[in-house]
Design an enzyme around this catalytic site. Structure first.
Site, PDB file in Angstrom:
ATOM      1  N   GLY A   1       3.934  37.263  56.126  1.00  0.00           N
ATOM      2  CA  GLY A   1       4.210  36.206  55.158  1.00  0.00           C
ATOM      3  C   GLY A   1       3.043  35.849  54.259  1.00  0.00           C
ATOM      4  O   GLY A   1       3.162  34.985  53.401  1.00  0.00           O
ATOM      5  N   HIS A   2       1.891  36.508  54.411  1.00  0.00           N
ATOM      6  CA  HIS A   2       0.679  36.109  53.664  1.00  0.00           C
ATOM      7  C   HIS A   2      -0.078  37.324  53.170  1.00  0.00           C
ATOM      8  O   HIS A   2      -1.144  37.633  53.695  1.00  0.00           O
ATOM      9  CB  HIS A   2      -0.219  35.268  54.571  1.00  0.00           C
ATOM     10  CG  HIS A   2      -1.233  34.449  53.835  1.00  0.00           C
ATOM     11  ND1 HIS A   2      -2.497  34.907  53.564  1.00  0.00           N
ATOM     12  CD2 HIS A   2      -1.153  33.210  53.309  1.00  0.00           C
ATOM     13  CE1 HIS A   2      -3.176  33.955  52.926  1.00  0.00           C
ATOM     14  NE2 HIS A   2      -2.381  32.925  52.762  1.00  0.00           N
ATOM     15  N   PHE A   3       0.224  37.957  52.244  1.00  0.00           N
ATOM     16  CA  PHE A   3       1.421  37.947  51.409  1.00  0.00           C
ATOM     17  C   PHE A   3       2.021  39.339  51.499  1.00  0.00           C
ATOM     18  O   PHE A   3       1.267  40.314  51.463  1.00  0.00           O
ATOM     19  CB  PHE A   3       1.069  37.618  49.963  1.00  0.00           C
ATOM     20  CG  PHE A   3       0.356  36.304  49.802  1.00  0.00           C
ATOM     21  CD1 PHE A   3       1.074  35.119  49.779  1.00  0.00           C
ATOM     22  CD2 PHE A   3      -1.024  36.253  49.700  1.00  0.00           C
ATOM     23  CE1 PHE A   3       0.426  33.906  49.610  1.00  0.00           C
ATOM     24  CE2 PHE A   3      -1.667  35.042  49.541  1.00  0.00           C
ATOM     25  CZ  PHE A   3      -0.954  33.861  49.498  1.00  0.00           C
TER      26      PHE A   3
END
Length: 145
Positions: free
Chosen positions: A46-48
């Site tokens: 999720g990052h990224f």
């Protein structure tokens, strides 16, 4: 220190253990450890997804874990179920460059002072000799109730 001894000096476990090896530890003074950053790290999902960058807060946590090892080695003890080190302050945090998959983050921490269960450290994270993050960290040792 290899991973087995690191696990004896930190209560953290996967996926939150952020120290892979200790290169040098001088109790009462300083530690040099490192974290190998793999594309398989859970935070990269999720990052990224399009540009994997290690979150700055996790770089600070890796520095704090290195500080924890230094503290336990300085005290000549290991973590137990009776007390814990809490992260209680970060001053002057600066993030100079992103950390990406494939990087080795060198964690350099030195004790600035220790008094009545409060520890203050100067911490610098580097990749390929270049500073990527730095801060003054504070931790407090407290009994678990």
């Amino acid at each position: 220190m290899e991973i087995k001894e690191i696990l004896e000096h930190l209560p953290h476990r996967y996926p939150f253990l952020l120290v892979d090896r200790v290169v040098e530890c001088v109790p009462g003074e300083r530690i040099h450890a490192y974290k190998n950053v793999s594309i398989n790290e859970p935070f990269f999902v999720g990052h990224f997804p399009h540009h994997p960058v290690m979150p700055g807060v996790l770089i600070m946590e890796a520095l704090a874990q290195a500080a924890g090892i230094l503290s336990f080695k300085t005290m000549g003890s290991k973590p137990d179920n009776n007390s814990v080190f809490y992260f209680v302050g970060i001053d002057g945090a600066r993030f100079k460059k992103p950390v990406s998959a494939g990087d080795r983050v060198d964690l350099h921490v030195e004790i600035v002072r220790q008094m009545r269960g409060i520890w203050k450290y100067r911490a610098v994270a580097k990749v390929d000799g270049q500073v990527v993050a730095e801060a003054e960290l504070m931790c407090a040792q407290r009994d678990v109730v």
